[in-house]
Design a protein around this motif. Sequence first.
Motif, short mmCIF file in Angstrom:
data_model
loop_
_atom_site.label_atom_id
_atom_site.label_comp_id
_atom_site.label_asym_id
_atom_site.label_seq_id
_atom_site.Cartn_x
_atom_site.Cartn_y
_atom_site.Cartn_z
N ARG A 199 11.45 5.32 13.85
CA ARG A 199 10.69 5.63 15.08
C ARG A 199 11.56 5.38 16.31
O ARG A 199 11.52 6.14 17.28
CB ARG A 199 9.43 4.77 15.14
CG ARG A 199 8.48 5.12 16.26
CD ARG A 199 7.21 4.31 16.20
NE ARG A 199 6.17 4.84 17.06
CZ ARG A 199 4.93 4.35 17.15
NH1 ARG A 199 4.60 3.30 16.40
NH2 ARG A 199 4.05 4.89 17.96
N ARG A 200 12.37 4.31 16.25
CA ARG A 200 13.29 4.04 17.34
C ARG A 200 14.30 5.17 17.48
O ARG A 200 14.63 5.61 18.58
CB ARG A 200 14.01 2.71 17.05
CG ARG A 200 15.06 2.30 18.10
CD ARG A 200 16.02 1.34 17.47
NE ARG A 200 16.67 1.94 16.32
CZ ARG A 200 17.29 1.26 15.35
NH1 ARG A 200 17.31 -0.06 15.41
NH2 ARG A 200 17.86 1.87 14.35
N ASP A 201 14.80 5.70 16.33
CA ASP A 201 15.75 6.81 16.38
C ASP A 201 15.09 8.05 16.95
O ASP A 201 15.70 8.79 17.74
CB ASP A 201 16.29 7.09 14.97
CG ASP A 201 17.08 5.92 14.41
OD1 ASP A 201 17.42 5.00 15.20
OD2 ASP A 201 17.34 5.92 13.20
N ALA A 202 13.83 8.31 16.53
CA ALA A 202 13.12 9.49 17.03
C ALA A 202 12.91 9.41 18.53
O ALA A 202 13.00 10.41 19.25
CB ALA A 202 11.79 9.64 16.31
N HIS A 203 12.67 8.21 19.03
CA HIS A 203 12.50 8.05 20.47
C HIS A 203 13.80 8.31 21.21
O HIS A 203 13.81 8.94 22.27
CB HIS A 203 12.00 6.62 20.76
CG HIS A 203 11.92 6.31 22.22
ND1 HIS A 203 12.93 5.65 22.89
CD2 HIS A 203 10.96 6.58 23.15
CE1 HIS A 203 12.59 5.50 24.16
NE2 HIS A 203 11.40 6.06 24.34
N ALA A 204 14.91 7.84 20.64
CA ALA A 204 16.20 8.07 21.29
C ALA A 204 16.52 9.55 21.36
O ALA A 204 17.02 10.05 22.38
CB ALA A 204 17.30 7.31 20.53
N VAL A 205 16.24 10.28 20.28
CA VAL A 205 16.51 11.72 20.26
C VAL A 205 15.62 12.44 21.28
O VAL A 205 16.05 13.39 21.94
CB VAL A 205 16.29 12.28 18.85
CG1 VAL A 205 16.37 13.79 18.84
CG2 VAL A 205 17.33 11.70 17.89
N GLN A 206 14.39 11.98 21.44
CA GLN A 206 13.43 12.66 22.30
C GLN A 206 13.73 12.47 23.78
O GLN A 206 13.55 13.39 24.59
CB GLN A 206 12.02 12.16 21.99
CG GLN A 206 10.91 12.85 22.77
CD GLN A 206 10.72 14.28 22.35
OE1 GLN A 206 11.05 14.65 21.22
NE2 GLN A 206 10.21 15.12 23.24
N PHE A 207 14.23 11.29 24.17
CA PHE A 207 14.29 10.98 25.60
C PHE A 207 15.71 10.74 26.14
O PHE A 207 15.90 10.79 27.35
CB PHE A 207 13.44 9.73 25.89
CG PHE A 207 11.97 9.95 25.71
CD1 PHE A 207 11.21 10.59 26.68
CD2 PHE A 207 11.32 9.54 24.55
CE1 PHE A 207 9.86 10.80 26.51
CE2 PHE A 207 9.97 9.75 24.37
CZ PHE A 207 9.23 10.39 25.35
N ALA A 208 16.71 10.44 25.29
CA ALA A 208 18.02 10.05 25.79
C ALA A 208 19.07 11.12 25.50
O ALA A 208 18.97 11.89 24.55
CB ALA A 208 18.45 8.72 25.17
N THR A 209 20.09 11.15 26.36
CA THR A 209 21.27 11.99 26.14
C THR A 209 22.33 11.14 25.45
O THR A 209 22.61 10.02 25.85
CB THR A 209 21.82 12.51 27.48
OG1 THR A 209 20.81 13.32 28.11
CG2 THR A 209 23.08 13.35 27.27
N CYS A 210 22.91 11.69 24.39
CA CYS A 210 23.89 10.93 23.62
C CYS A 210 25.21 10.83 24.37
O CYS A 210 25.83 11.85 24.71
CB CYS A 210 24.10 11.58 22.25
SG CYS A 210 25.24 10.63 21.20
N PRO A 211 25.72 9.63 24.63
CA PRO A 211 27.01 9.49 25.33
C PRO A 211 28.20 9.92 24.47
O PRO A 211 29.27 10.20 25.01
CB PRO A 211 27.08 7.98 25.63
CG PRO A 211 25.67 7.48 25.50
CD PRO A 211 25.06 8.34 24.44
N GLU A 212 28.04 9.99 23.14
CA GLU A 212 29.17 10.31 22.27
C GLU A 212 29.31 11.82 22.05
O GLU A 212 30.40 12.38 22.21
CB GLU A 212 29.01 9.60 20.92
CG GLU A 212 29.10 8.08 21.03
CD GLU A 212 29.14 7.41 19.67
OE1 GLU A 212 29.53 8.10 18.70
OE2 GLU A 212 28.80 6.23 19.58
N CYS A 213 28.21 12.50 21.67
CA CYS A 213 28.31 13.92 21.36
C CYS A 213 27.72 14.82 22.43
O CYS A 213 27.83 16.04 22.37
CB CYS A 213 27.66 14.22 20.02
SG CYS A 213 25.87 13.91 20.00
N GLY A 214 27.07 14.24 23.45
CA GLY A 214 26.52 15.03 24.54
C GLY A 214 25.20 15.71 24.23
O GLY A 214 24.74 16.54 25.03
#
Length: 270
Positions: A199-214
């Motif tokens: 669930r934490r991962d799903a939240h990160a995908v939904q709301f954050a921009t990845c600093p590594e892959c953009g």
Amino acid sequence: MTPADAAEVLALCAAFDLRTIGEADARAWAYALRDVPLDDDTRRAVADHYGVTEKRATPADVRRIRARIREARIGAAHPVYNGNPAETGAQFTERRRAQLAAAADGHLPPRSITQALDAAPPAAVLALTAGVGRSVDDEPRPYITPEQRSAVRATLPNQRAAMPALAVACPVETCRAAPRRLCKRGAGIELRITVHGRRRDAHAVQFATCPECGAGPGQHCNAPEPHPARIRATSVEDDEAEQHRIARLMSAPPVPRENRARHTAGGMRP
């Protein structure tokens, strides 16, 4: 009541039961009703008696029905005597009896207990009751604004604000917690200080921009799982923005739970 008064009462009774009246009858009734005056209540007592029975009226019937008529007036008037601190016991008794007699005679109009006690609700209470009730079509409003909710939340243990992942549903098959609902363990026990990792991962995908892959919000990383930097980015987001977002989520009505009826003898039924 005098013999002449008693003769009038007996004449009224004779109109109903066709009795014969003599001087002895009038004297006997006058003595039995010596403390009862001849008034409209006495005449009504005779009429009320023959309105419900065919039996001949007796002085006891007249006395009982007349007393019931007068007691009903007293009960409807709710006489309240405020008293006087300077009066004697005898004065109190005399004035209270006079008040009850006035109520029994019909000189005090019927009124409620609230009117008798002069206990009308304060204007502030009446103003509140005027606003009670609304049309079912009215749009419900939150109790407080998101800004006020955030200010209140800042003074409380920051458990919900520390779990921004509650904004998304839990993808774990054994949990499937809806947004704003806590995750649960296998035994149905809620996790109050953490959430499932997926669930934490799903939240990160939904709301954050990845600093590594953009990868932008809503896009998956170019790896099987979100990059750790992306997850850390969601955990260090601005506290004030997080509080506003949680306040908006909490102001929305929750998803209703399924209700089940319970048998009185035990067990559940759908």
